[in-house]
Design a protein around this motif. Structure first.
Motif, PDB file in Angstrom:
ATOM      1  N   SER A  72     -12.144   2.967  19.365  1.00 40.62           N
ATOM      2  CA  SER A  72     -11.403   2.120  20.320  1.00 40.62           C
ATOM      3  C   SER A  72     -10.901   0.815  19.727  1.00 40.62           C
ATOM      4  CB  SER A  72     -12.417   1.818  21.475  1.00 40.62           C
ATOM      5  OG  SER A  72     -13.511   1.333  21.113  1.00 40.62           O
ATOM      6  N   THR A  73     -11.529   0.338  18.586  1.00 42.06           N
ATOM      7  CA  THR A  73     -11.095  -0.896  18.066  1.00 42.06           C
ATOM      8  C   THR A  73     -10.901  -0.670  16.584  1.00 42.06           C
ATOM      9  OG1 THR A  73     -13.515  -1.620  17.746  1.00 42.06           O
ATOM     10  CG2 THR A  73     -12.121  -2.322  19.680  1.00 42.06           C
ATOM     11  N   GLU A  74     -10.493   0.490  16.069  1.00 43.77           N
ATOM     12  CA  GLU A  74     -10.836   0.986  14.586  1.00 43.77           C
ATOM     13  C   GLU A  74      -9.404  -0.063  13.947  1.00 43.77           C
ATOM     14  OE1 GLU A  74     -11.653   2.050  10.839  1.00 43.77           O
ATOM     15  OE2 GLU A  74     -12.852   2.426  12.701  1.00 43.77           O
ATOM     16  N   GLY A  75      -9.734  -0.863  12.889  1.00 43.99           N
ATOM     17  CA  GLY A  75      -8.646  -1.416  12.152  1.00 43.99           C
ATOM     18  C   GLY A  75      -8.628  -2.961  12.796  1.00 43.99           C
ATOM     19  N   LEU A  76      -8.927  -3.160  13.963  1.00 40.44           N
ATOM     20  CA  LEU A  76      -8.394  -4.549  14.450  1.00 40.44           C
ATOM     21  C   LEU A  76      -9.269  -5.641  13.839  1.00 40.44           C
ATOM     22  CD1 LEU A  76      -8.590  -3.725  18.571  1.00 40.44           C
ATOM     23  CD2 LEU A  76      -6.612  -4.108  16.971  1.00 40.44           C
ATOM     24  N   LEU A  77     -10.411  -5.540  13.407  1.00 41.11           N
ATOM     25  CA  LEU A  77     -11.151  -6.715  12.603  1.00 41.11           C
ATOM     26  C   LEU A  77     -10.179  -7.134  11.589  1.00 41.11           C
ATOM     27  CD1 LEU A  77     -13.830  -8.424  12.490  1.00 41.11           C
ATOM     28  CD2 LEU A  77     -14.795  -6.605  11.073  1.00 41.11           C
ATOM     29  N   GLU A  78      -9.889  -6.172  10.571  1.00 40.44           N
ATOM     30  CA  GLU A  78      -9.345  -6.571   9.663  1.00 40.44           C
ATOM     31  C   GLU A  78      -7.986  -7.463   9.697  1.00 40.44           C
ATOM     32  OE1 GLU A  78     -11.652  -3.211   8.657  1.00 40.44           O
ATOM     33  OE2 GLU A  78     -10.133  -3.637  10.225  1.00 40.44           O
ATOM     34  N   GLU A  79      -7.419  -7.276  10.889  1.00 43.20           N
ATOM     35  CA  GLU A  79      -6.136  -8.257  11.089  1.00 43.20           C
ATOM     36  C   GLU A  79      -6.716  -9.342  11.950  1.00 43.20           C
ATOM     37  OE1 GLU A  79      -1.814  -8.131  13.548  1.00 43.20           O
ATOM     38  OE2 GLU A  79      -2.959  -6.264  13.125  1.00 43.20           O
ATOM     39  N   PHE A  80      -7.503  -9.321  12.795  1.00 42.63           N
ATOM     40  CA  PHE A  80      -7.618 -10.390  13.695  1.00 42.63           C
ATOM     41  C   PHE A  80      -9.044 -11.243  13.360  1.00 42.63           C
ATOM     42  CE2 PHE A  80      -4.674  -7.421  16.064  1.00 42.63           C
ATOM     43  CZ  PHE A  80      -3.896  -8.182  16.304  1.00 42.63           C
ATOM     44  N   GLY A  81      -9.918 -10.628  12.667  1.00 40.48           N
ATOM     45  CA  GLY A  81     -11.161 -11.422  12.367  1.00 40.48           C
ATOM     46  C   GLY A  81     -12.218 -11.458  13.484  1.00 40.48           C
ATOM     47  N   HIS A  82     -13.500 -12.027  13.157  1.00 38.57           N
ATOM     48  CA  HIS A  82     -14.682 -12.062  13.989  1.00 38.57           C
ATOM     49  C   HIS A  82     -14.331 -12.911  15.101  1.00 38.57           C
ATOM     50  CE1 HIS A  82     -17.381  -9.163  12.113  1.00 38.57           C
ATOM     51  NE2 HIS A  82     -16.946  -9.759  10.897  1.00 38.57           N
ATOM     52  N   ASP A  83     -13.553 -13.865  14.991  1.00 38.56           N
ATOM     53  CA  ASP A  83     -13.219 -14.912  16.113  1.00 38.56           C
ATOM     54  C   ASP A  83     -12.487 -14.198  17.315  1.00 38.56           C
ATOM     55  OD1 ASP A  83     -14.288 -17.043  14.753  1.00 38.56           O
ATOM     56  OD2 ASP A  83     -12.310 -17.928  14.162  1.00 38.56           O
ATOM     57  N   PHE A  95      -8.457 -11.232  23.532  1.00 41.28           N
ATOM     58  CA  PHE A  95      -9.640 -11.218  22.406  1.00 41.28           C
ATOM     59  C   PHE A  95     -10.332  -9.719  22.799  1.00 41.28           C
ATOM     60  CE2 PHE A  95     -11.612 -13.795  25.409  1.00 41.28           C
ATOM     61  CZ  PHE A  95     -12.770 -13.544  25.503  1.00 41.28           C
ATOM     62  N   TYR A  96     -11.227  -9.122  21.818  1.00 44.93           N
ATOM     63  CA  TYR A  96     -11.848  -7.904  22.435  1.00 44.93           C
ATOM     64  C   TYR A  96     -13.285  -8.311  22.061  1.00 44.93           C
ATOM     65  CZ  TYR A  96     -12.228  -2.836  23.129  1.00 44.93           C
ATOM     66  OH  TYR A  96     -12.277  -1.662  23.652  1.00 44.93           O
ATOM     67  N   MET A  97     -14.093  -7.961  23.022  1.00 49.44           N
ATOM     68  CA  MET A  97     -15.785  -8.032  22.638  1.00 49.44           C
ATOM     69  C   MET A  97     -16.407  -6.908  23.175  1.00 49.44           C
ATOM     70  SD  MET A  97     -16.453 -10.861  25.736  1.00 49.44           S
ATOM     71  CE  MET A  97     -17.878 -11.315  25.141  1.00 49.44           C
ATOM     72  N   GLY A  98     -17.596  -6.507  22.453  1.00 52.04           N
ATOM     73  CA  GLY A  98     -18.293  -5.471  22.823  1.00 52.04           C
ATOM     74  C   GLY A  98     -19.457  -4.992  21.851  1.00 52.04           C
ATOM     75  N   GLU A  99     -20.196  -3.889  22.030  1.00 52.95           N
ATOM     76  CA  GLU A  99     -21.207  -3.557  21.102  1.00 52.95           C
ATOM     77  C   GLU A  99     -20.623  -2.611  19.938  1.00 52.95           C
ATOM     78  OE1 GLU A  99     -24.394  -3.701  24.599  1.00 52.95           O
ATOM     79  OE2 GLU A  99     -23.614  -1.721  23.981  1.00 52.95           O
ATOM     80  N   ASP A 100     -20.768  -3.192  18.641  1.00 52.96           N
ATOM     81  CA  ASP A 100     -20.231  -2.246  17.630  1.00 52.96           C
ATOM     82  C   ASP A 100     -18.618  -2.124  17.741  1.00 52.96           C
ATOM     83  OD1 ASP A 100     -22.641  -1.794  16.710  1.00 52.96           O
ATOM     84  OD2 ASP A 100     -23.064   0.140  17.819  1.00 52.96           O
ATOM     85  N   VAL A 101     -17.860  -3.143  18.018  1.00 51.56           N
ATOM     86  CA  VAL A 101     -16.501  -3.052  18.206  1.00 51.56           C
ATOM     87  C   VAL A 101     -15.926  -3.722  16.985  1.00 51.56           C
ATOM     88  CG1 VAL A 101     -16.463  -3.012  20.704  1.00 51.56           C
ATOM     89  CG2 VAL A 101     -16.251  -5.172  19.516  1.00 51.56           C
ATOM     90  N   ALA A 102     -16.736  -4.531  16.299  1.00 52.07           N
ATOM     91  CA  ALA A 102     -16.166  -5.199  15.080  1.00 52.07           C
ATOM     92  C   ALA A 102     -16.119  -4.520  14.007  1.00 52.07           C
ATOM     93  CB  ALA A 102     -16.763  -6.636  14.977  1.00 52.07           C
ATOM     94  N   ASP A 103     -17.293  -4.634  13.224  1.00 56.20           N
ATOM     95  CA  ASP A 103     -17.664  -3.983  11.744  1.00 56.20           C
ATOM     96  C   ASP A 103     -17.361  -2.559  11.904  1.00 56.20           C
ATOM     97  OD1 ASP A 103     -18.082  -6.270   9.913  1.00 56.20           O
ATOM     98  OD2 ASP A 103     -19.353  -6.818  11.787  1.00 56.20           O
ATOM     99  N   TYR A 104     -17.945  -1.987  12.958  1.00 55.25           N
ATOM    100  CA  TYR A 104     -17.854  -0.221  13.167  1.00 55.25           C
ATOM    101  C   TYR A 104     -16.699  -0.052  13.776  1.00 55.25           C
ATOM    102  CZ  TYR A 104     -20.133   4.073  14.103  1.00 55.25           C
ATOM    103  OH  TYR A 104     -20.484   5.403  14.144  1.00 55.25           O
ATOM    104  N   GLY A 105     -15.911  -0.608  14.396  1.00 59.38           N
ATOM    105  CA  GLY A 105     -14.637  -0.363  14.912  1.00 59.38           C
ATOM    106  C   GLY A 105     -14.745   0.570  16.126  1.00 59.38           C
ATOM    107  N   GLY A 106     -16.045   0.424  16.934  1.00 60.30           N
ATOM    108  CA  GLY A 106     -16.176   1.178  18.206  1.00 60.30           C
ATOM    109  C   GLY A 106     -16.420   2.551  17.842  1.00 60.30           C
ATOM    110  N   ILE A 107     -17.672   3.222  18.564  1.00 57.10           N
ATOM    111  CA  ILE A 107     -18.190   4.340  18.213  1.00 57.10           C
ATOM    112  C   ILE A 107     -17.282   5.511  18.523  1.00 57.10           C
ATOM    113  CG2 ILE A 107     -20.503   3.398  18.709  1.00 57.10           C
ATOM    114  CD1 ILE A 107     -20.650   4.989  21.104  1.00 57.10           C
ATOM    115  N   PHE A 108     -16.146   5.295  19.387  1.00 56.77           N
ATOM    116  CA  PHE A 108     -15.056   6.046  19.611  1.00 56.77           C
ATOM    117  C   PHE A 108     -13.850   5.669  19.281  1.00 56.77           C
ATOM    118  CE2 PHE A 108     -18.365   6.570  23.176  1.00 56.77           C
ATOM    119  CZ  PHE A 108     -18.694   7.864  22.707  1.00 56.77           C
TER     120      PHE A 108
END
Length: 361
Positions: free
Chosen positions: A63-74, A48-61
């Motif tokens: 780094s996680t763009e698109g992962l939320l849509e597939e794997f959800g907030h859990d 799993f992935y955790m951090g600041e602004d990595v979910a809805d924002y997709g990482g400020i660089f």
């Protein structure tokens, strides 16, 4: 010299007796990283992935763009602005059998949570007599060149490489970023994965030519401790990593017009460190230039030079190092450009070392 890993095609999963089909596309470094993370998350529910602004924002660089849509907030989790808390939570999760990826938004923030990183993440396997392992990845953005001042612009490669217990990874291309990320997530030891923000390929921070490369769709790994010879040469060895791989290649192209044939080595990982590839190159060229965006003193440049001198001192006819002077990174663009080495600084160091028959700087 050992064959460079990127020249080997990865094995593809196939059905029956079908021939493997390796499909390559040109990807930015951020997309290559995300592709590796997504693959590992599909294969293993403990990732799993955790951090600041990595979910809805997709990482400020990105780094996680698109992962939320597939794997959800859990499994893609935004956290409060408390690096100590969530890095500590990642360490605990790893010790309990999960494989967390925790993003420290800027490496400069390590001071907030260094106890969790160095006294817990890096040491707990040793301190427990190997009764626990800590299979986690700490990702973090490094580097300057976009004028974000002294608290958001450092690289600090040497800081983490100096502290035992952690593997340290620094990709310079999309191909390497994907292969190294697969390897990092699968590793049973803690890995610090340091990506240079200038290489990620995001729209508001254009990357130099080079980091966007063909990348296979299939999963593949690049072994840690395997440097890559990005350009072969006979006259001088240039050792570097991250952004400065591309600046060294730019300098090498300029130097070739002057009849100087530079070999450029991308370390790719600092821990473990592939000293053998460097030493073999120096045995051939006799001249060494080490380039780094970290601070000059007590850092990567000195370590590489020392490792060569210990084993190949007789081969060295000249040595130079190019690094950031020991000052905070300035906010002012002209001042930042002055302290961060450019291709012209690399070229000047190569010309200098070629004119020196013996001795070090």
């Amino acid at each position: 010299m050992a064959e460079s890993e990127p020249e080997q095609e990865p094995e593809a999963e196939t059905a029956g007796d079908a021939e493997p089909q390796v499909v390559e596309r040109d990807l930015t470094m951020s997309r290559a990283m995300v592709e590796a993370i997504a693959h590992e998350m599909r294969e293993d529910e403990e990732v799993f992935y955790m951090g600041e602004d990595v979910a809805d924002y997709g990482g400020i660089f990105d780094s996680t763009e698109g992962l939320l849509e597939e794997f959800g907030h859990d499994r893609i989790m935004d956290v409060p602005i408390s690096e100590t808390a969530y890095i500590g939570a990642a360490v605990g999760a790893a010790q309990e059998g999960m494989r967390p990826i925790a993003e420290l938004m800027f490496v400069d923030f390590f001071g907030v949570c260094m106890d969790q990183i160095y006294n817990q993440m890096a040491k707990n396997t040793y301190m427990s007599g190997a009764s626990v392992s800590v299979p986690m990845v700490l990702t973090t953005a490094v580097g300057g060149t976009y004028n974000d001042a002294a608290q958001h612009s450092q690289t600090l490669y040497g800081t983490f490489a100096h502290l035992p217990g952690m593997k340290v990874v620094v990709p310079s291309t999309a191909y390497d970023a994907k292969g190294l990320m697969h390897n990092a997530i699968r590793d049973d030891d803690p890995v610090v994965y340091m990506f240079h923000k200038r290489l990620m390929g995001i729209g508001w921070m254009p990357a130099p030519d080079g980091p966007k490369t063909p990348v296979p769709e299939e999963a593949y790994t690049i072994p840690f401790g395997s440097a890559d010879v990005k350009r072969e040469g006979e006259d001088v060895t240039v050792v570097t990593l991250g952004l400065h791989v591309h600046r060294a290649l730019e300098a090498a192209a300029e130097l070739a017009d002057d009849g100087i044939d530079a070999e450029v080595i991308d370390l790719r990982t600092l821990v473990p460190l592939d000293t053998e590839t460097v030493r073999e190159s120096v045995a051939k060229t006799g001249h060494l230039v080490v380039v780094d965006e970290d601070y000059r003193s007590y850092g990567v440049t000195g370590e590489i030079i020392a490792s060569v001198a210990e084993d190949r001192l007789a081969d060295l006819e000249g040595v130079e190092r190019v690094a950031v002077p020991d000052v905070p990174l300035p906010y002012s663009r002209p001042m930042e450009n002055e302290v961060i080495p450019g291709a012209e600084d690399v070229a000047a160091a190569v010309r200098s070392v070629r004119s020196t028959e013996s001795g070090a700087e």
